[in-house]
Design a protein around this motif. Sequence first.
Motif, PDB file in Angstrom:
ATOM      1  N   ALA A 206      -3.440   4.815  -6.009  1.00 25.60           N
ATOM      2  CA  ALA A 206      -2.616   5.900  -5.487  1.00 25.60           C
ATOM      3  C   ALA A 206      -3.191   6.478  -4.205  1.00 25.60           C
ATOM      4  CB  ALA A 206      -2.477   7.010  -6.536  1.00 25.60           C
TER       5      ALA A 206
ATOM      6  N   ARG B  82      -8.330   4.690   3.288  1.00 17.95           N
ATOM      7  CA  ARG B  82      -9.302   5.694   2.819  1.00 17.95           C
ATOM      8  C   ARG B  82     -10.281   5.091   1.821  1.00 17.95           C
ATOM      9  NH1 ARG B  82      -8.209  10.933   3.332  1.00 17.95           N
ATOM     10  NH2 ARG B  82     -10.452  11.023   2.901  1.00 17.95           N
TER      11      ARG B  82
ATOM     12  N   ASP C  38       0.858  -1.181   0.000  1.00 20.12           N
ATOM     13  CA  ASP C  38       0.000   0.000   0.000  1.00 20.12           C
ATOM     14  C   ASP C  38       0.895   1.231   0.000  1.00 20.12           C
ATOM     15  OD1 ASP C  38      -1.981   1.856   0.199  1.00 20.12           O
ATOM     16  OD2 ASP C  38      -2.430   1.490   2.319  1.00 20.12           O
ATOM     17  N   THR C  39       1.088   1.768  -1.194  1.00 20.55           N
ATOM     18  CA  THR C  39       1.961   2.937  -1.341  1.00 20.55           C
ATOM     19  C   THR C  39       1.160   4.192  -1.662  1.00 20.55           C
ATOM     20  OG1 THR C  39       2.290   2.388  -3.687  1.00 20.55           O
ATOM     21  CG2 THR C  39       3.883   1.502  -2.110  1.00 20.55           C
ATOM     22  N   GLY C  40      -0.158   4.114  -1.486  1.00 18.23           N
ATOM     23  CA  GLY C  40      -1.001   5.250  -1.836  1.00 18.23           C
ATOM     24  C   GLY C  40      -0.767   6.452  -0.945  1.00 18.23           C
ATOM     25  N   THR C  41      -0.552   7.596  -1.571  1.00 17.57           N
ATOM     26  CA  THR C  41      -0.339   8.854  -0.832  1.00 17.57           C
ATOM     27  C   THR C  41      -1.255   9.964  -1.309  1.00 17.57           C
ATOM     28  OG1 THR C  41       1.438   9.457  -2.378  1.00 17.57           O
ATOM     29  CG2 THR C  41       2.079   8.297  -0.363  1.00 17.57           C
ATOM     30  N   GLU C  42      -1.989   9.718  -2.405  1.00 17.52           N
ATOM     31  CA  GLU C  42      -2.854  10.751  -2.958  1.00 17.52           C
ATOM     32  C   GLU C  42      -4.106  10.912  -2.102  1.00 17.52           C
ATOM     33  OE1 GLU C  42      -2.272  12.664  -5.587  1.00 17.52           O
ATOM     34  OE2 GLU C  42      -0.333  11.721  -6.054  1.00 17.52           O
ATOM     35  N   ASP C  43      -4.694  12.091  -2.178  1.00 15.61           N
ATOM     36  CA  ASP C  43      -5.953  12.346  -1.473  1.00 15.61           C
ATOM     37  C   ASP C  43      -7.113  11.779  -2.279  1.00 15.61           C
ATOM     38  OD1 ASP C  43      -4.709  13.702   0.590  1.00 15.61           O
ATOM     39  OD2 ASP C  43      -4.808  15.640  -0.477  1.00 15.61           O
TER      40      ASP C  43
ATOM     41  N   GLY D 214      -4.598   5.815  -0.359  1.00 17.40           N
ATOM     42  CA  GLY D 214      -4.361   4.860   0.714  1.00 17.40           C
ATOM     43  C   GLY D 214      -5.501   3.865   0.840  1.00 17.40           C
TER      44      GLY D 214
END
Length: 600
Positions: free
Chosen positions: A403, A408, A341-346, A405
């Motif tokens: 992208a 979320r 899980d490398t998602g950092t986008e909103d 998380g």
Amino acid sequence: MRAGRTRREPVDAYADPGTPDCRGGWSYLWWLICRQPGRGLAGAVLSSVWMVLMAVAPYLLSRAVDDGLEGGDTAALVLWTTALFLVGASNAWVSVMRHRTMTRLRMDANFRTVKVVVRHAVRLGAALPRRIGAGEVVTIGVGDVQTIAMSLTMIGPGIGSVVVYVVVAGVLLSVSPLLAVVVLLGMPVIAVLVGPLMGRLQGVEGEYRERQGVLTARVGDLAGGLRVLNGLGGKSLFADAFRRDSQRLRDQGYRVGSVTSWMQALGMGLPTVFLAVVTWLAARLAAQGELTVGELVSVYGYVAVLVGPVAFLVDMGYHLSRGVVAARRVVRLLRLEPDPDTGTEDAPAGPAELYDPASGVRVVPGLLTALAGARPADTAAVIDRLGRYGATDVTWGGVRLDAVGAARVRERILVADNEADLFAGSLRELVGGRGTPSPAEVDRALRAAAAEDIVRGLPDGLDSAVAAQGRSLSGGQRQRVRLVRALLADPEVLLAVEPTSALDAHTEAAIARRLREARAGRTTVVTSSSPLLLDHADRVLYLVDGKVAASGRHRVLLETEPGYRALVARDAEGAEGSEGTEENAGTGSAEGADAEGAVR
């Protein structure tokens, strides 16, 4: 201290089990021992005292014979007999404490392994079924955990056996050096004979466990798809394959049993041979006048006492061999890693369109969208991508879904699978999940899922106990309970896989209309080929080979798409006849709601 727990509870069910050592099977077993060093040390000490006191008894008996009987000293006879009684009584208490301590050690290892396995399974989440078969997980939970715990129980007696072996050899050295040498050489001889069998047992046991896991998984697959196999006429084909696999597993079990029987035979036979050899030597020494009668009795007693420890050591080797095999399987599970899980986008600030480039599916916010395809696997794959389960190129409001998380995504997008797990507990807990919905919310969800009759049919209503996986409910009831749970979660986006596949036409028609009302203004995607459900969708996407071939309202597609019409029109007449049945849909019997054989 939590209510209901006592000071003597062997393991804290709420405590952190710790971080296991996953370098290998032996490392994992050692980690379990090190997590409870007090119990391990106490078990070793108590086992050593227990066995040494057993070896003391022959000495006291020899003194009673030599000083009391042969010497004609009644006082000495009473003295040594009393000492023998006190030692026996004390040893009985030590034996009880030893057993209690090793039982607690075993239970701690059992529960600790269960907790680390369950914790890791939760951590893996949706990646678990893709990384390891269900049969493997079942085999670990049912058999391997117990095998590991049982193997640790032998550690204390094993250490005690070594201690008493050395003690008896030292005592015999003062009686006869020859007998001491024979006793000291006996253990290496036994190790040479039994050692290769331990390695052989690990090999055949490991292969047996592998085959057992595969067969267990196949049993689950057969049980879940038996109805489909019957319909396709493939039951006999799979039954033949299962029979062949069962026979191979049986043959492998015979090989395991063969090695086990040799180890157990040696465990019982070698100590007996050992006893016979030492007794014969001692009798010859007594006949030659080198040993007294009392010493002869004591030697026999010492060696008879050693029969137990030697058998314990062989048994420890057997259980540790099996425990290492089981620990390796647990370690293999614990080494699995969840999806990265490398998602950092909103995430999008509000409702946004989901788009799957691989299939061309566009999910418009606020609508009830249905995916219809000849192959359920194709529509299920789309749902997995839209829900971010596995590799995905889906965009959410223009942002790649992977992208963002995972936490979320899970907060706002819910995938409701029609085979989702149901945990044991009350029906209220089952449908409420993590939240605490109000009675009004529960009532609305029950009505939307046409599940009021389930509550009325249970003895305590929502407070009635439900077995794990909903085994106390019928197939259709389980499906509606899953739908109630999904509706109570009230996600921004609900992705439901075949939510009505196990229901009769009346109940399905009611759910189709009520689902649209309950999710008004919210984004909902369902997969189905039932015209009863498709007719209430705002938009239907017809998939061919996993890609959108046409889209529109259900009735328009019936007129314009021959392939779609062939797919869904099989039940068209039933759909027409079910339009006015909503009033009766939620009140039918459980049996009526579960006509799982209804063909669309």
